[in-house]
Design a protein around this motif. Structure first.
Motif, PDB file in Angstrom:
ATOM      1  N   PRO A 276       0.784  -1.243   0.000  1.00 32.54           N
ATOM      2  CA  PRO A 276       0.000   0.000   0.000  1.00 32.54           C
ATOM      3  C   PRO A 276       0.820   1.300   0.000  1.00 32.54           C
ATOM      4  O   PRO A 276       0.457   2.234  -0.737  1.00 32.54           O
ATOM      5  N   PRO A 277       1.925   1.418   0.764  1.00 32.95           N
ATOM      6  CA  PRO A 277       2.688   2.671   0.663  1.00 32.95           C
ATOM      7  C   PRO A 277       3.280   2.914  -0.728  1.00 32.95           C
ATOM      8  O   PRO A 277       3.321   4.065  -1.196  1.00 32.95           O
ATOM      9  N   LEU A 278       3.728   1.853  -1.397  1.00 33.84           N
ATOM     10  CA  LEU A 278       4.270   2.016  -2.748  1.00 33.84           C
ATOM     11  C   LEU A 278       3.156   2.312  -3.750  1.00 33.84           C
ATOM     12  O   LEU A 278       3.361   3.066  -4.713  1.00 33.84           O
TER      13      LEU A 278
ATOM     14  N   MET B 226       0.523  -0.701   6.344  1.00 31.98           N
ATOM     15  CA  MET B 226       1.960  -0.747   6.079  1.00 31.98           C
ATOM     16  C   MET B 226       2.623  -2.039   6.528  1.00 31.98           C
ATOM     17  O   MET B 226       3.850  -2.150   6.472  1.00 31.98           O
ATOM     18  N   ASP B 227       1.825  -3.014   6.979  1.00 28.79           N
ATOM     19  CA  ASP B 227       2.409  -4.325   7.247  1.00 28.79           C
ATOM     20  C   ASP B 227       2.850  -4.922   5.911  1.00 28.79           C
ATOM     21  O   ASP B 227       2.079  -4.960   4.948  1.00 28.79           O
ATOM     22  N   TRP B 228       4.080  -5.408   5.852  1.00 28.29           N
ATOM     23  CA  TRP B 228       4.652  -5.882   4.587  1.00 28.29           C
ATOM     24  C   TRP B 228       3.820  -6.988   3.957  1.00 28.29           C
ATOM     25  O   TRP B 228       3.776  -7.127   2.733  1.00 28.29           O
TER      26      TRP B 228
ATOM     27  N   PRO C 152       5.513   8.351   9.356  1.00 33.12           N
ATOM     28  CA  PRO C 152       4.388   7.925   8.514  1.00 33.12           C
ATOM     29  C   PRO C 152       4.925   7.147   7.312  1.00 33.12           C
ATOM     30  O   PRO C 152       6.012   7.455   6.814  1.00 33.12           O
ATOM     31  N   PRO C 153       4.175   6.163   6.819  1.00 33.20           N
ATOM     32  CA  PRO C 153       4.703   5.338   5.736  1.00 33.20           C
ATOM     33  C   PRO C 153       4.887   6.084   4.417  1.00 33.20           C
ATOM     34  O   PRO C 153       5.738   5.720   3.619  1.00 33.20           O
ATOM     35  N   VAL C 154       4.091   7.124   4.185  1.00 31.70           N
ATOM     36  CA  VAL C 154       4.206   7.912   2.954  1.00 31.70           C
ATOM     37  C   VAL C 154       4.178   9.394   3.323  1.00 31.70           C
ATOM     38  O   VAL C 154       3.317   9.836   4.098  1.00 31.70           O
ATOM     39  N   MET C 155       5.129  10.151   2.763  1.00 28.86           N
ATOM     40  CA  MET C 155       5.195  11.587   3.015  1.00 28.86           C
ATOM     41  C   MET C 155       5.391  12.318   1.693  1.00 28.86           C
ATOM     42  O   MET C 155       6.139  11.868   0.823  1.00 28.86           O
ATOM     43  N   LEU C 156       4.679  13.432   1.551  1.00 29.70           N
ATOM     44  CA  LEU C 156       4.785  14.287   0.365  1.00 29.70           C
ATOM     45  C   LEU C 156       5.345  15.634   0.813  1.00 29.70           C
ATOM     46  O   LEU C 156       4.715  16.346   1.595  1.00 29.70           O
ATOM     47  N   MET C 157       6.554  15.953   0.337  1.00 27.44           N
ATOM     48  CA  MET C 157       7.223  17.195   0.690  1.00 27.44           C
ATOM     49  C   MET C 157       7.157  18.169  -0.479  1.00 27.44           C
ATOM     50  O   MET C 157       7.617  17.842  -1.577  1.00 27.44           O
TER      51      MET C 157
END
Length: 358
Positions: free
Chosen positions: A134-136, A302-304, A285-290
């Motif tokens: 899910p993060p990818l 985010m569990d693999w 956090p598993p996903v960040m937008l900068m």
């Protein structure tokens, strides 16, 4: 398959360590019945059946699976050198085939598989759990939506450390034995684990046209650390970097393997970070937008293991709907060409065009 079915009847071929990650998604899918397990060690298959609370038929020979008319599809979780023959035989027997990555050890084997796929009335895909993590997946959706503008660099960092505690997946003793044999496995981590990273980068941004690398060879055939692969995406002003190292005294929190990944995509307007994958080293956090002074955080599962479950769902849903799941034969070949190009570039100390590998 000529008959209609309420559920896809699946056989799991290979009941080693990775089956404990690949199979739960099939068990949870309402449109799938795991009706058979196949392993040369029947006691291992029987133990898995008990662990999963199912009563499948247990086979010790793949030929028995192919002869079983009550099996519609197979998931191949077997050593890489067995993949080509098993994929081709499965398709010729009229089974849908999903095969654990890497698909094969050389391009000639993939071309043999491609000919069988072209003739088959059933479906083939290579299993690649990263494309469903899910993060990818969230990173791809942000990328596709133009959240960071035009991408210019993808960086994928991998560290292998040691287990932080005993609460993790237990690896079967024979899982590493065949991987140490160059006749059975085309390379170490830059091939086997690198496959995940090349596939992810190409899924995000397309084909790769040029590869350069430094690959460190050690007494351990698998280790290959430290190593770096760099590449240029086709028809884009965008580069990729995979750096791989080992920290033998560094504990890594994980439920699975003692590895930690960090993904970064830099664009003209900002960057995307994926901070978690196999391991759980970073408390972020598993996903960040900068985007300069603005930072958005995204909480997604985010569990693999969620990537493996997504891969299982897509295979079953693909069969029932007639839709090709991720990693068809063409994409599989391109990823293998990139993986093998990493070694060719290191050997020749020159840039390599992956499509030149035949």
């Amino acid at each position: 398959m000529g008959h209609r079915m309420d559920k896809i009847r699946l056989a799991i071929v290979g009941c080693g360590t990775i089956s404990r990650l690949n199979v739960p998604g099939y068990l949870e899918h309402p449109g799938c019945d795991v009706v058979a397990l196949c392993d040369p060690q029947p006691e291992r298959a029987e133990q898995r059946a008990r662990d999963w609370g199912i009563t499948p038929r247990v086979h010790t020979d793949y030929a028995q699976v192919l002869d079983d008319a009550e099996i519609d599809a197979v998931e191949l979780l077997t050593p890489t050198d067995l993949h080509p023959q098993q994929i081709i035989a499965g398709l010729e027997a009229g089974k849908h085939v999903s095969c654990q990555k890497p698909i094969a050890s050389n391009i000639a084997e993939v071309d043999d598989i491609a000919r069988a796929v072209a003739k088959a009335q059933t479906m083939f895909r290579t299993t690649e759990n990263f494309l469903y993590y899910p993060p990818l997946v969230k990173a791809k959706s942000l990328l596709d939506a133009g959240a960071i503008g035009d991408p210019s660099l993808v960086r994928i960092r991998t560290i292998r450390g040691i287990y932080a505690d005993d609460a993790h997946l237990m690896i079967e003793p024979d899982a590493l034995v065949w991987r140490q044999n160059p006749k059975r496995h085309a390379g170490g981590v830059m091939y086997d684990d690198g496959w995940h990273k090349y596939a992810t980068a190409m899924w995000w941004l397309g084909d790769i046209e040029k590869v350069q690398s430094f690959v460190t060879k050690t007494d351990d055939y698998i280790a290959e650390v430290p190593s770096v692969a760099t590449w240029k995406f086709k028809d884009k002003d965008c580069l990729g970097v995979l750096d791989y190292t080992v920290a033998p005294e560094m504990p890594i929190r994980t439920k699975y393997y003692p590895s930690d990944e960090f993904f970064e995509i830099q664009g003209t307007q900002g960057s995307i970070w994926v901070t978690r994958c196999t391991g759980e080293m970073l408390d972020m956090p598993p996903v960040m937008l900068m985007k300069g002074t603005e930072v958005q955080q995204f909480q997604v599962p985010m569990d693999w293991i969620e990537g493996f479950k997504g891969a299982a769902r897509d295979f079953i849903d693909g069969i029932t709907s007639g839709r090709q799941p991720h990693m068809d034969i063409e994409f599989s070949k391109k990823v293998l060409q990139v993986a093998l190009s990493v070694y060719e570039a290191a050997r020749t100390e020159r840039a390599v065009d992956p499509t030149a590998l035949t």
